[in-house]
Design an enzyme around this catalytic site. Structure first.
Site, PDB file in Angstrom:
ATOM      1  N   ASP A 129       0.690  -1.121   0.020  1.00  0.00           N
ATOM      2  CA  ASP A 129      -0.109   0.036  -0.041  1.00  0.00           C
ATOM      3  C   ASP A 129       0.901   1.334   0.067  1.00  0.00           C
ATOM      4  O   ASP A 129       0.336   2.244  -0.068  1.00  0.00           O
ATOM      5  CB  ASP A 129      -0.978  -0.011   1.005  1.00  0.00           C
ATOM      6  CG  ASP A 129      -0.420   0.004   2.664  1.00  0.00           C
ATOM      7  OD1 ASP A 129       0.708   0.013   2.546  1.00  0.00           O
ATOM      8  OD2 ASP A 129      -0.952   0.199   3.570  1.00  0.00           O
ATOM      9  N   SER A 130       2.102   1.127  -0.003  1.00  0.00           N
ATOM     10  CA  SER A 130       3.116   2.141  -0.157  1.00  0.00           C
ATOM     11  C   SER A 130       2.945   2.744  -1.692  1.00  0.00           C
ATOM     12  O   SER A 130       3.068   3.938  -2.068  1.00  0.00           O
ATOM     13  CB  SER A 130       4.659   1.802  -0.127  1.00  0.00           C
ATOM     14  OG  SER A 130       4.661   0.470  -0.956  1.00  0.00           O
TER      15      SER A 130
ATOM     16  N   GLU B 234      -1.005  -5.567   8.588  1.00  0.00           N
ATOM     17  CA  GLU B 234      -0.390  -4.769   9.787  1.00  0.00           C
ATOM     18  C   GLU B 234      -1.111  -5.080  11.195  1.00  0.00           C
ATOM     19  O   GLU B 234      -2.106  -5.141  11.319  1.00  0.00           O
ATOM     20  CB  GLU B 234      -0.155  -3.477   9.482  1.00  0.00           C
ATOM     21  CG  GLU B 234       0.488  -2.929   8.332  1.00  0.00           C
ATOM     22  CD  GLU B 234       0.596  -1.234   8.143  1.00  0.00           C
ATOM     23  OE1 GLU B 234       0.381  -0.556   9.000  1.00  0.00           O
ATOM     24  OE2 GLU B 234       0.885  -1.119   6.964  1.00  0.00           O
TER      25      GLU B 234
ATOM     26  N   GLU C 253       9.633  -3.988  10.252  1.00  0.00           N
ATOM     27  CA  GLU C 253      10.052  -2.656   9.785  1.00  0.00           C
ATOM     28  C   GLU C 253      10.573  -1.836  10.857  1.00  0.00           C
ATOM     29  O   GLU C 253       9.911  -1.547  11.761  1.00  0.00           O
ATOM     30  CB  GLU C 253       8.763  -2.084   8.872  1.00  0.00           C
ATOM     31  CG  GLU C 253       9.185  -0.647   8.352  1.00  0.00           C
ATOM     32  CD  GLU C 253       8.087  -0.410   7.407  1.00  0.00           C
ATOM     33  OE1 GLU C 253       7.166  -0.980   7.017  1.00  0.00           O
ATOM     34  OE2 GLU C 253       8.378   0.894   6.755  1.00  0.00           O
TER      35      GLU C 253
ATOM     36  N   ASP D  89      -1.257  -6.344  -0.353  1.00  0.00           N
ATOM     37  CA  ASP D  89      -1.349  -5.556   1.032  1.00  0.00           C
ATOM     38  C   ASP D  89      -2.478  -5.062   1.192  1.00  0.00           C
ATOM     39  O   ASP D  89      -3.024  -4.374   0.573  1.00  0.00           O
ATOM     40  CB  ASP D  89      -0.262  -4.278   0.843  1.00  0.00           C
ATOM     41  CG  ASP D  89       0.457  -4.024   2.165  1.00  0.00           C
ATOM     42  OD1 ASP D  89       0.229  -4.614   3.189  1.00  0.00           O
ATOM     43  OD2 ASP D  89       1.133  -3.133   2.067  1.00  0.00           O
TER      44      ASP D  89
ATOM     45  N   LYS E 288      -0.949  -9.626   2.832  1.00  0.00           N
ATOM     46  CA  LYS E 288      -0.250  -9.026   4.074  1.00  0.00           C
ATOM     47  C   LYS E 288      -1.217  -8.076   4.890  1.00  0.00           C
ATOM     48  O   LYS E 288      -1.747  -7.192   4.193  1.00  0.00           O
ATOM     49  CB  LYS E 288       1.124  -8.402   3.799  1.00  0.00           C
ATOM     50  CG  LYS E 288       1.855  -7.582   4.911  1.00  0.00           C
ATOM     51  CD  LYS E 288       3.054  -6.901   4.517  1.00  0.00           C
ATOM     52  CE  LYS E 288       3.023  -5.577   3.985  1.00  0.00           C
ATOM     53  NZ  LYS E 288       2.514  -4.622   4.874  1.00  0.00           N
TER      54      LYS E 288
HETATM   55  O1  KIV Z   1       3.625  -1.061   1.727  1.00  0.00           O
HETATM   56  C1  KIV Z   1       4.887  -1.559   1.642  1.00  0.00           C
HETATM   57  O2  KIV Z   1       5.437  -1.280   0.500  1.00  0.00           O
HETATM   58  C2  KIV Z   1       5.292  -2.340   2.681  1.00  0.00           C
HETATM   59  C3  KIV Z   1       6.716  -2.619   2.815  1.00  0.00           C
HETATM   60  C4  KIV Z   1       7.311  -1.454   3.132  1.00  0.00           C
HETATM   61  C5  KIV Z   1       6.973  -3.666   3.512  1.00  0.00           C
HETATM   62  O3  KIV Z   1       4.621  -2.527   3.569  1.00  0.00           O
END
Ligand code: KIV
Length: 295
Positions: A57-58, A128, A195, A96, A126
């Site tokens: 989600d970056s 959090e 992280e 994510d 993934k």
């Molecule tokens: O969103 C993302 O790119 C991430 C990575 C920094 C692990 O969660």
């Protein structure tokens, strides 16, 4: 005796699975992971033999230009996951889960996790968080969807942290992080991203867990490493975290190319003869003749 019908070696030509993740840890082979958000980048990462692609989600920050990851939606994620899935054949693909796609209810979390696999070609998701997310992790894993955890600096909690800051530098927070890692493993995560946490703490956690840890700003003692690709290739210059190694400066290169293009247009250097489409002479003469007749 059960026979393993999946990949027998880790050649980059073979599809990477969560099972291979685990075996790599057992064999002490480092796991490589990068983020991607589009087809050509996914293709290049996949061809480079990187084990895992995270559609992070970056995306919100490095592609969509938001200040943080919070505005990213499920539809944004699925759109970019589909593009990545079209470009990658071998890497394990992880989607994510964006902010508010798994925090409101277990049912919604499971439904959204399922969309990543059913509609967007991902192999797992993934999410959090630690102890607060255990029921959610369990429910998704029970559905048959691999879940990667994410601890330490979890960007969806940026406002709670008061900024993008290193985590677990005090012993109480470190203890809590160790517990969270164990709890996520017990809940069924196949791997955990760590992280921005102290390197020796990440090493200790990696030694204690059976599942692989993937570090970003967590030192060399993790079982694998991940970076945001736009940081690594220098395509996102708003800020670069200290833990990033920049392998290229594509933003500068891109800007130089655009400036040269503009200047070539202005000087008439582009387009040149080789960029022009020819028309056979007799066709041209016929056209002029017909135009002449038409007056
Ligand atoms: O969103 C993302 O790119 C991430 C990575 C920094 C692990 O969660």
């Amino acid at each position: 005796m059960s026979k393993d019908l999946s990949n027998s070696s880790f050649s980059p030509q073979k599809k990477i699975t969560t099972h291979i993740f685990r075996m790599k840890k057992q064999r002490g082979e480092p796991i490589s992971m990068l983020t991607a958000y589009d087809y050509p980048t996914a293709m290049a990462i996949d061809k480079a033999g990187i084990d895992c692609i995270l559609v992070g989600d970056s995306l919100g920050m490095v592609v969509l230009g938001y200040e943080n990851t919070l505005p990213v939606t499920m539809e944004d994620m699925l759109h970019h996951c589909r593009a990545v899935a079209r470009g990658a054949r071998n890497a394990l693909l992880i989607g994510d889960m964006p902010f508010m796609s798994y925090q409101t209810s277990i049912e919604e979390a499971v439904r959204n996790a399922g969309r990543f696999l059913q509609e967007a070609g991902m192999d797992g998701v993934k999410l959090e968080g630690g102890r607060a997310r255990l029921d959610c992790v369990r429910a998704i894993v029970e559905t048959g969807i691999p879940v990667m955890g994410h601890l330490g600096l979890t960007p969806q909690s940026v406002h709670q942290f008061g900024g993008f800051k290193a985590q677990a530098r005090e012993h109480e927070a470190a203890l809590r992080l160790i517990d969270d890692a164990h709890l996520l493993e017990q809940a069924g995560c196949f791997s955990i991203v760590l992280e921005a946490v102290p390197a020796r703490l990440a090493t200790l956690i990696s030694q204690r867990l059976d599942i692989p840890t993937i570090g970003i700003g967590a030192g060399p003692g993790c079982d694998g490493q991940v970076l945001v690709t736009h940081d690594l290739i220098g395509l996102f210059d708003r800020f670069t975290p200290r833990f990033v190694r920049k392998y290229a400066s594509l933003y500068d290169e891109m800007r130089r190319a655009f400036e040269t293009y503009k200047s070539d247009i202005e000087t008439g250097a582009f387009p040149a003869n080789e960029h022009c489409i020819d028309m056979p002479e007799e066709e041209w003469q016929s056209l002029l003749g017909e135009l002449g007749e038409l007056g």
